[in-house]
Write a protein that holds these residues in place. Structure first.
Motif, mmCIF file in Angstrom:
data_model
loop_
_atom_site.group_PDB
_atom_site.id
_atom_site.type_symbol
_atom_site.label_atom_id
_atom_site.label_comp_id
_atom_site.label_asym_id
_atom_site.label_seq_id
_atom_site.Cartn_x
_atom_site.Cartn_y
_atom_site.Cartn_z
ATOM 1 N N GLU A 27 0.823 -0.886 -0.098
ATOM 2 C CA GLU A 27 0.428 0.181 0.194
ATOM 3 C C GLU A 27 0.519 1.261 -0.186
ATOM 4 O O GLU A 27 1.809 1.296 0.835
ATOM 5 C CB GLU A 27 -0.967 -0.002 1.736
ATOM 6 N N ASN A 28 0.115 1.910 -0.186
ATOM 7 C CA ASN A 28 1.328 3.644 -0.451
ATOM 8 C C ASN A 28 1.265 4.125 1.157
ATOM 9 O O ASN A 28 -0.079 4.047 1.902
ATOM 10 C CB ASN A 28 -0.324 4.352 -1.119
ATOM 11 N N ASP A 31 -1.105 6.809 2.406
ATOM 12 C CA ASP A 31 -2.605 6.161 3.165
ATOM 13 C C ASP A 31 -2.073 5.125 3.297
ATOM 14 O O ASP A 31 -3.132 4.897 5.241
ATOM 15 C CB ASP A 31 -2.523 5.384 1.724
#
Length: 64
Positions: A27-28, A31
């Motif tokens: 994931e980023n 985020d």
């Protein structure tokens, strides 16, 4: 954030928990930080005891 969490909890992580961390790493970073500090809702796929532990932020050292 994730590195500090893993450093503190690595000895207690089982294979399922390590797989969870590996998925989270895809994931980023922005985020993940938003989910952890509560400025964005965390996806259901990451909710649970590990995410709760990550939200405690007791694994971060803050220089003052």
């Amino acid at each position: 954030m994730i590195g500090g969490f893993v450093d503190k909890h690595l000895d207690s992580l089982d294979d399922a928990a390590i797989a969870w961390v590996e998925r989270l790493l895809e994931e980023n970073d922005v985020d993940i930080m938003a989910w952890v500090i509560g400025t964005a809702p965390c996806p259901d796929a990451y909710r649970g005891p590990l995410f709760d532990a990550m939200q405690r932020l007791d694994y971060l050292t803050i220089a003052r």
